[in-house]
Motif scaffolding. Structure first.
Motif, short mmCIF file in Angstrom:
data_model
loop_
_atom_site.label_atom_id
_atom_site.label_comp_id
_atom_site.label_asym_id
_atom_site.label_seq_id
_atom_site.Cartn_x
_atom_site.Cartn_y
_atom_site.Cartn_z
N GLU A 181 0.83 -1.20 0.00
CA GLU A 181 0.00 0.00 0.00
C GLU A 181 0.87 1.25 0.00
N GLY A 182 0.44 2.26 -0.73
CA GLY A 182 1.15 3.52 -0.75
C GLY A 182 1.05 4.25 0.58
N GLY A 183 2.06 5.06 0.89
CA GLY A 183 2.06 5.84 2.11
C GLY A 183 2.66 5.15 3.31
N LEU A 184 3.23 3.94 3.14
CA LEU A 184 3.78 3.19 4.27
C LEU A 184 5.29 3.37 4.43
N ALA A 228 -0.25 -3.84 4.19
CA ALA A 228 -1.20 -2.72 4.29
C ALA A 228 -1.18 -2.10 5.67
N SER A 229 -1.69 -0.88 5.74
CA SER A 229 -1.81 -0.16 7.01
C SER A 229 -2.93 -0.78 7.84
N VAL A 258 -1.23 -8.66 5.11
CA VAL A 258 -0.25 -8.55 6.20
C VAL A 258 -0.33 -7.14 6.79
N ASN A 259 -0.60 -7.09 8.09
CA ASN A 259 -0.69 -5.81 8.80
C ASN A 259 0.71 -5.26 9.03
N LEU A 260 0.96 -4.03 8.58
CA LEU A 260 2.28 -3.42 8.75
C LEU A 260 2.69 -3.40 10.22
N ARG A 261 1.75 -3.12 11.10
CA ARG A 261 2.06 -3.07 12.53
C ARG A 261 2.55 -4.42 13.03
#
Length: 339
Positions: A181-184, A228-229, A258-261
């Protein structure tokens, strides 16, 4: 004394007397009426019994009788029933037409993609059955020792690496995509190479000889791995009926989200081992795509199966992110019912 009448006069008088006499009063009986032929005519060929045509049979209202009256009444009732049936049919057709228009107006006639399957539906991976499963929202994580950029929400648009990869392993080729995802502030190419390395490992799913893997960036694919965020993960997973609370990963249909966190903060059972935890995440979710369900620990001190939900706890097993060991043996355990 009356003068004598002529023969013609006497003949007319005699005729008058006979006409006035009532039937059966001495005179000869009247000649019988000829039988009625077609169209009310007498005799054959539509003529009477003598040349030139006989007298027609008189028709009166009394001659119709009750039978014909009943026939007319039956015909009127039949026509009435026909009218009622016709009107009813027209009403039904009109109602059906209105229903069809309403159906189309609300999108019923539009072809849509299939609805996502319900949460925790089990199936046969890529063989047609969808599988949806998520990690528990209370899975423990490791507190970072340094500042990490973990935005709550990205752009919602996913980026692909510029190229694909070669085929890893031998067997049925599973084509996959990798998206970020963009913005990460995460490099799509770097993330894609991490996924490639995990799937190409000799302890990975290629060790069975049944499957091979190739990353693609267009055309048909068997699954897609998306980084993704938290907010975007919630949105995607929510479309499958799951609540992720911005903290966990999920998988549904062809999507491995997959959660970025979670990707950056790991889990306490893999403290200080980011590569190993990343391998567990990818191998576990791809295992579902291959048709494997959840397993549990086979015995204290043994390696945990990759299909075990190790973030719940190891239950006496040792942490393990690979489906096969170094000798090519599949690491299995008791199946978890309903999972």
């Amino acid at each position: 004394m009356q003068p004598p009448r002529s023969r013609q006069g006497r003949r007319r008088a005699s005729s008058h007397r006979r006409a006035a006499a009532p039937p059966g009063a001495g005179g000869p009986p009247p000649p019988p009426m000829p039988p009625a032929g077609p169209a009310g005519r007498g005799g054959r060929g539509g003529r009477g019994g003598r040349r030139g045509g006989g007298p027609r049979r008189p028709v009166s209202g009394d001659w119709l009788g009750d039978d014909l009256e009943r026939e007319f009444e039956g015909a009127r009732r039949t026509r009435l029933r026909g009218v009622i049936i016709g009107v009813t049919a027209l009403v039904l057709v009109a109602v059906a037409g209105l229903g069809a228009m309403a159906y189309l107006s609300f999108g019923g006639g539009t072809k849509h993609a299939a609805a996502p399957p319900p949460a925790r539906e089990t199936g046969a991976g890529q063989n047609g059955g969808a599988r949806v499963e998520s990690e528990p929202s209370d899975a423990p994580i490791v507190k970072p020792t340094r500042s990490l950029y973990i935005p709550t929400k990205g752009t919602g648009k996913f980026l692909l690496p510029a190229s694909g990869s070669r085929v890893f392993g031998h067997g049925k080729v599973m084509r996959y995509m990798v998206q970020v995802e963009g913005g990460l502030r995460q490099d799509p190419t770097k993330f894609a190479r991490s996924v490639d390395k995990i799937l190409a490992d000799k302890r990975g799913w290629t060790a069975s000889g049944k499957w091979a893997f190739q990353r693609v960036n267009s055309g048909q694919y068997d699954f897609v791995v998306q980084l993704a965020s938290p907010k975007t993960v919630d949105k995607i997973c929510g479309s499958y009926g799951m609540t992720t609370n911005g903290t966990v990963n999920c998988s549904g249909g062809k999507q491995v989200v997959v959660n970025l966190r979670r990707w950056l903060l790991l889990t306490k059972y893999y403290r200080g081992q980011p590569d190993a935890y990343h391998a567990l995440t990818i191998n576990h979710e791809v295992g579902h795509r291959l048709g494997f369900g959840h397993m549990t620990c086979p015995g204290r001190g043994r390696l945990a199966p990759v299909m075990m939900q190790q973030i719940y706890g190891l239950k006496g097993c040792r942490a393990n992110p690979w489906p096969f060991d170094a000798h090519g043996r599949f690491l299995t355990g008791p199946a978890v019912a309903g999972k």
